[in-house]
Scaffold this motif. Sequence first.
Motif, PDB file in Angstrom:
ATOM      1  N   VAL A 101       5.927 -34.552 -18.317  1.00  0.00           N
ATOM      2  CA  VAL A 101       5.986 -34.344 -16.986  1.00  0.00           C
ATOM      3  C   VAL A 101       5.547 -33.015 -16.689  1.00  0.00           C
ATOM      4  O   VAL A 101       4.907 -32.486 -15.531  1.00  0.00           O
ATOM      5  CB  VAL A 101       7.184 -34.882 -16.273  1.00  0.00           C
ATOM      6  CG1 VAL A 101       7.298 -34.521 -14.707  1.00  0.00           C
ATOM      7  CG2 VAL A 101       7.161 -36.517 -16.487  1.00  0.00           C
ATOM      8  N   VAL A 102       6.582 -32.030 -17.321  1.00  0.00           N
ATOM      9  CA  VAL A 102       6.533 -30.499 -16.871  1.00  0.00           C
ATOM     10  C   VAL A 102       4.881 -30.015 -17.382  1.00  0.00           C
ATOM     11  O   VAL A 102       4.583 -29.244 -16.381  1.00  0.00           O
ATOM     12  CB  VAL A 102       7.628 -29.769 -17.834  1.00  0.00           C
ATOM     13  CG1 VAL A 102       7.426 -28.347 -17.772  1.00  0.00           C
ATOM     14  CG2 VAL A 102       8.979 -30.169 -17.518  1.00  0.00           C
ATOM     15  N   VAL A 103       4.619 -30.452 -18.455  1.00  0.00           N
ATOM     16  CA  VAL A 103       3.434 -29.855 -18.775  1.00  0.00           C
ATOM     17  C   VAL A 103       2.100 -30.319 -17.871  1.00  0.00           C
ATOM     18  O   VAL A 103       1.438 -29.426 -17.428  1.00  0.00           O
ATOM     19  CB  VAL A 103       2.952 -30.370 -20.355  1.00  0.00           C
ATOM     20  CG1 VAL A 103       1.394 -30.260 -20.542  1.00  0.00           C
ATOM     21  CG2 VAL A 103       3.980 -29.707 -21.291  1.00  0.00           C
ATOM     22  N   VAL A 104       2.053 -31.617 -17.356  1.00  0.00           N
ATOM     23  CA  VAL A 104       1.118 -32.077 -16.476  1.00  0.00           C
ATOM     24  C   VAL A 104       1.243 -31.477 -14.962  1.00  0.00           C
ATOM     25  O   VAL A 104       0.416 -31.230 -14.581  1.00  0.00           O
ATOM     26  CB  VAL A 104       1.124 -33.465 -16.319  1.00  0.00           C
ATOM     27  CG1 VAL A 104       0.274 -34.057 -15.107  1.00  0.00           C
ATOM     28  CG2 VAL A 104       0.898 -34.380 -17.583  1.00  0.00           C
ATOM     29  N   GLY A 159       8.006 -26.009 -27.887  1.00  0.00           N
ATOM     30  CA  GLY A 159       7.010 -27.064 -28.229  1.00  0.00           C
ATOM     31  C   GLY A 159       6.267 -27.522 -27.036  1.00  0.00           C
ATOM     32  O   GLY A 159       5.034 -27.883 -26.969  1.00  0.00           O
ATOM     33  N   MET A 160       6.686 -27.256 -25.678  1.00  0.00           N
ATOM     34  CA  MET A 160       5.745 -27.642 -24.745  1.00  0.00           C
ATOM     35  C   MET A 160       4.859 -26.864 -24.320  1.00  0.00           C
ATOM     36  O   MET A 160       3.726 -27.153 -23.824  1.00  0.00           O
ATOM     37  CB  MET A 160       6.775 -27.399 -23.225  1.00  0.00           C
ATOM     38  CG  MET A 160       7.726 -28.665 -23.134  1.00  0.00           C
ATOM     39  SD  MET A 160       8.551 -28.659 -21.556  1.00  0.00           S
ATOM     40  CE  MET A 160       9.593 -27.036 -21.562  1.00  0.00           C
ATOM     41  N   MET A 161       4.868 -25.380 -24.886  1.00  0.00           N
ATOM     42  CA  MET A 161       3.562 -24.576 -24.988  1.00  0.00           C
ATOM     43  C   MET A 161       2.476 -25.138 -26.000  1.00  0.00           C
ATOM     44  O   MET A 161       1.455 -25.135 -25.342  1.00  0.00           O
ATOM     45  CB  MET A 161       4.134 -23.087 -25.108  1.00  0.00           C
ATOM     46  CG  MET A 161       4.929 -22.585 -24.019  1.00  0.00           C
ATOM     47  SD  MET A 161       5.345 -20.801 -24.690  1.00  0.00           S
ATOM     48  CE  MET A 161       6.296 -20.970 -26.090  1.00  0.00           C
ATOM     49  N   LEU A 162       2.901 -25.458 -27.015  1.00  0.00           N
ATOM     50  CA  LEU A 162       2.052 -26.091 -27.951  1.00  0.00           C
ATOM     51  C   LEU A 162       1.267 -27.317 -27.613  1.00  0.00           C
ATOM     52  O   LEU A 162       0.191 -27.791 -27.577  1.00  0.00           O
ATOM     53  CB  LEU A 162       2.561 -26.248 -29.341  1.00  0.00           C
ATOM     54  CG  LEU A 162       3.033 -24.949 -29.837  1.00  0.00           C
ATOM     55  CD1 LEU A 162       4.066 -25.285 -31.262  1.00  0.00           C
ATOM     56  CD2 LEU A 162       1.818 -23.942 -30.183  1.00  0.00           C
ATOM     57  N   MET A 163       2.258 -28.145 -26.812  1.00  0.00           N
ATOM     58  CA  MET A 163       1.779 -29.447 -26.158  1.00  0.00           C
ATOM     59  C   MET A 163       0.761 -29.350 -25.186  1.00  0.00           C
ATOM     60  O   MET A 163      -0.304 -29.885 -24.966  1.00  0.00           O
ATOM     61  CB  MET A 163       2.987 -30.316 -25.756  1.00  0.00           C
ATOM     62  CG  MET A 163       2.419 -31.669 -25.049  1.00  0.00           C
ATOM     63  SD  MET A 163       3.995 -32.344 -24.465  1.00  0.00           S
ATOM     64  CE  MET A 163       5.022 -32.621 -25.832  1.00  0.00           C
ATOM     65  N   VAL A 172       2.120 -33.269 -33.087  1.00  0.00           N
ATOM     66  CA  VAL A 172       1.698 -32.071 -33.730  1.00  0.00           C
ATOM     67  C   VAL A 172       2.838 -30.794 -33.401  1.00  0.00           C
ATOM     68  O   VAL A 172       2.661 -29.816 -34.014  1.00  0.00           O
ATOM     69  CB  VAL A 172       0.409 -31.610 -34.012  1.00  0.00           C
ATOM     70  CG1 VAL A 172      -0.336 -32.652 -34.718  1.00  0.00           C
ATOM     71  CG2 VAL A 172      -0.360 -31.559 -32.671  1.00  0.00           C
ATOM     72  N   SER A 173       3.142 -30.888 -32.034  1.00  0.00           N
ATOM     73  CA  SER A 173       3.828 -29.733 -31.363  1.00  0.00           C
ATOM     74  C   SER A 173       5.361 -29.791 -31.474  1.00  0.00           C
ATOM     75  O   SER A 173       5.996 -29.065 -31.038  1.00  0.00           O
ATOM     76  CB  SER A 173       3.488 -29.851 -29.929  1.00  0.00           C
ATOM     77  OG  SER A 173       3.859 -30.927 -29.368  1.00  0.00           O
ATOM     78  N   GLU A 174       5.929 -31.239 -31.917  1.00  0.00           N
ATOM     79  CA  GLU A 174       7.257 -31.205 -31.984  1.00  0.00           C
ATOM     80  C   GLU A 174       7.532 -30.896 -33.179  1.00  0.00           C
ATOM     81  O   GLU A 174       8.989 -30.888 -33.620  1.00  0.00           O
ATOM     82  CB  GLU A 174       7.819 -32.570 -31.531  1.00  0.00           C
ATOM     83  CG  GLU A 174       7.723 -32.767 -29.870  1.00  0.00           C
ATOM     84  CD  GLU A 174       8.207 -34.060 -29.624  1.00  0.00           C
ATOM     85  OE1 GLU A 174       8.355 -34.079 -28.404  1.00  0.00           O
ATOM     86  OE2 GLU A 174       8.406 -35.170 -30.590  1.00  0.00           O
ATOM     87  N   ILE A 175       6.808 -30.588 -34.362  1.00  0.00           N
ATOM     88  CA  ILE A 175       7.167 -30.290 -35.633  1.00  0.00           C
ATOM     89  C   ILE A 175       6.155 -28.880 -36.089  1.00  0.00           C
ATOM     90  O   ILE A 175       5.078 -29.026 -36.037  1.00  0.00           O
ATOM     91  CB  ILE A 175       6.937 -31.339 -36.643  1.00  0.00           C
ATOM     92  CG1 ILE A 175       8.013 -32.267 -36.337  1.00  0.00           C
ATOM     93  CG2 ILE A 175       7.319 -30.619 -38.083  1.00  0.00           C
ATOM     94  CD1 ILE A 175       7.681 -33.820 -37.513  1.00  0.00           C
ATOM     95  N   VAL A 176       6.872 -27.752 -36.322  1.00  0.00           N
ATOM     96  CA  VAL A 176       6.141 -26.734 -36.571  1.00  0.00           C
ATOM     97  C   VAL A 176       6.368 -26.277 -38.088  1.00  0.00           C
ATOM     98  O   VAL A 176       7.574 -26.004 -38.006  1.00  0.00           O
ATOM     99  CB  VAL A 176       6.381 -25.636 -35.608  1.00  0.00           C
ATOM    100  CG1 VAL A 176       5.407 -24.134 -35.883  1.00  0.00           C
ATOM    101  CG2 VAL A 176       6.008 -25.856 -33.877  1.00  0.00           C
ATOM    102  N   THR A 177       5.279 -26.115 -38.642  1.00  0.00           N
ATOM    103  CA  THR A 177       5.673 -25.854 -40.035  1.00  0.00           C
ATOM    104  C   THR A 177       4.607 -24.607 -40.517  1.00  0.00           C
ATOM    105  O   THR A 177       3.467 -24.471 -40.270  1.00  0.00           O
ATOM    106  CB  THR A 177       5.262 -26.991 -41.272  1.00  0.00           C
ATOM    107  OG1 THR A 177       6.237 -28.163 -40.736  1.00  0.00           O
ATOM    108  CG2 THR A 177       5.481 -26.622 -42.415  1.00  0.00           C
ATOM    109  N   PHE A 178       5.234 -23.700 -41.244  1.00  0.00           N
ATOM    110  CA  PHE A 178       4.593 -22.522 -41.805  1.00  0.00           C
ATOM    111  C   PHE A 178       5.072 -22.212 -43.017  1.00  0.00           C
ATOM    112  O   PHE A 178       6.217 -21.720 -43.079  1.00  0.00           O
ATOM    113  CB  PHE A 178       4.391 -21.442 -40.763  1.00  0.00           C
ATOM    114  CG  PHE A 178       3.511 -20.247 -41.617  1.00  0.00           C
ATOM    115  CD1 PHE A 178       2.267 -20.195 -41.617  1.00  0.00           C
ATOM    116  CD2 PHE A 178       4.082 -18.880 -41.614  1.00  0.00           C
ATOM    117  CE1 PHE A 178       1.443 -19.210 -42.645  1.00  0.00           C
ATOM    118  CE2 PHE A 178       3.364 -18.003 -42.249  1.00  0.00           C
ATOM    119  CZ  PHE A 178       1.954 -18.079 -42.550  1.00  0.00           C
TER     120      PHE A 178
END
Length: 584
Positions: free
Chosen positions: A388-391, A449-453, A520-526
């Motif tokens: 909702v926030v992203v949209v 994660g919202m920024m990546l979403m 893919v945005s709620e799990i960030v791996t590096f």
Amino acid sequence: MTLSTRPPAVRTSLPARMAGRLTRLTWIDLVVAAAVLVVLYVILRVGAGTAVSFNPARVTRVSTDPADLPYYAARSLLRMFAALALSVAFTLVYAYAAARSRRLERVLIPALDILQSVPVLGFLSVAVTGFIALFPGSSLGPECASVFAIFTSQAWNMTFGFYHSLVTLPRELDELSRSFGFTRWMRFWKVELPSGAIGLVWNGMMSFGGGWFFLVASEAISVSGHRYALPGIGSYAGTAIAEGDLGGVGWAVLTMAVMVVGVNFVFWRPLTAWVEKFKNEQSEATDVQRSLVLDFLRRSHWPHALGRLARPAAEVLGRAARILGTDDRPLSVDPVRRRGGDAVFALVAGGLIGWGLLDLLGYLRDRTGLGVFAEPLLLGLATLARVVVVVAVATAVWVPVGVRIGFSPRLARIAQPLVQVLAGFPANFLFPLATWFFLRTGLSINVGGMMLMALGAQWYILFNTIAGAMAVPADLREAMDDLGVTGRLRWKRLILPGIFPAYVTGGITASGGAWNASIVSEIVTFGGTTLTATGLGAYVAHATERGDYPHLIAGVAVMSLYVVGLNRLLWRPLYRLAETRYAL
């Protein structure tokens, strides 16, 4: 009676006619022919690698040598365009069936809501096993699974957009086609498809960007503890990210940028300039989009020759439609027959769906119990809040920008490549930077994660707004200028009504895209660092990686429930409003 002085017609032999055509060939024709031959050669060379032997038990390692990037980029482009071709075919058939049949619409549109809500990993978990079994011992299995995964990230947005253009077809065009006695094939080819061409191209461009977003997931597949890696820019980036190789990630970012800009220049820019001819307006626009590639092709004889070759194929399709009787169906059906047919159709469809749901619930009850839905239902609320926030933020930011770009062809020429790069840039490539930023600033992944979403969802709103603004007739804008209508009144009377149908399409696909991007945005791996947010996307990703099918089914079912519920409560009423009040 007068005698004619016209000389008798002389029948020219075929060799003489061919020689005359060859003498009219210019250097532009030779360049176009050479370019087509080079493209075919590259497709043959790259496509040869899709049929090599493949052993599912052996883990395939993707090289991170930058010298392999041109070949990997070509393989990825081949998959992307194969998926795009499938998406266009699916869009034309599915959207037309839903728009022209009330009975099918009641099933196909809710099914489309569910399909766009199913995450790419949910399709992959089934597709990989199925295609590997279909092509045992051949890399065609994982290749088809990868193309299918990219297809699932492209098709739904295009289908929603074209369906909406069909149901909001201008009334005068519909009445004109009926008065001239057009067959259904003629109406589709001459009226309906051109009317939705602008939205179809811009939605196709956005969907192509969505395919880039999920390229890593579709080329480096991890299902049930097995990893299937295909040569491609996505798997190259995934391997570099897993190994913590910042240099490899940088090369992947540079290659991706070159690919997106190149595809935009050679393919999408000519298409967006060409479909300007289908804009519904009474006066010619003073400023139109231009494309160097399109101008070059228009100076060649090949497009006209291909058009002449395509005419017999169109005639064959028209004759086939008449033979099959699709042109002779009545446009109106007796209400009694319609109600009886609807009841039978609903009974059969409801029975099949009910039987499938009972069997699925029985499977879950035997494996984990029906309490398996409790956790994803709670986690879905967290992801719903992010969606909702992203949209909402994307609407406030990108609608004014999209209107500005769509109303200015000069600005569109500058902004389109930049927007394409941003929209097509996979968020996975930014995971190293995101991980470093989150750890350095202490920002929680639940917020970050919202920024990546947003990277995977906001562009649907921007692209559809641009398409809607471009479709607003130039004569209406000129009339507003002559009347001196500006500011809020201009937005209220022209801009918002003009772009509203396109925005609704962008909003519904952005919402579905945000749910899909949560995977893919709620799990960030590096490297060895993994940040996990609380949400349904992370739940589905973990279940897919473990091969835990009961929890995967529960997660996908709950995500579908949230998406369909949001569509029914918010987007569907807006769709009806767009059809009844804001259609051109």
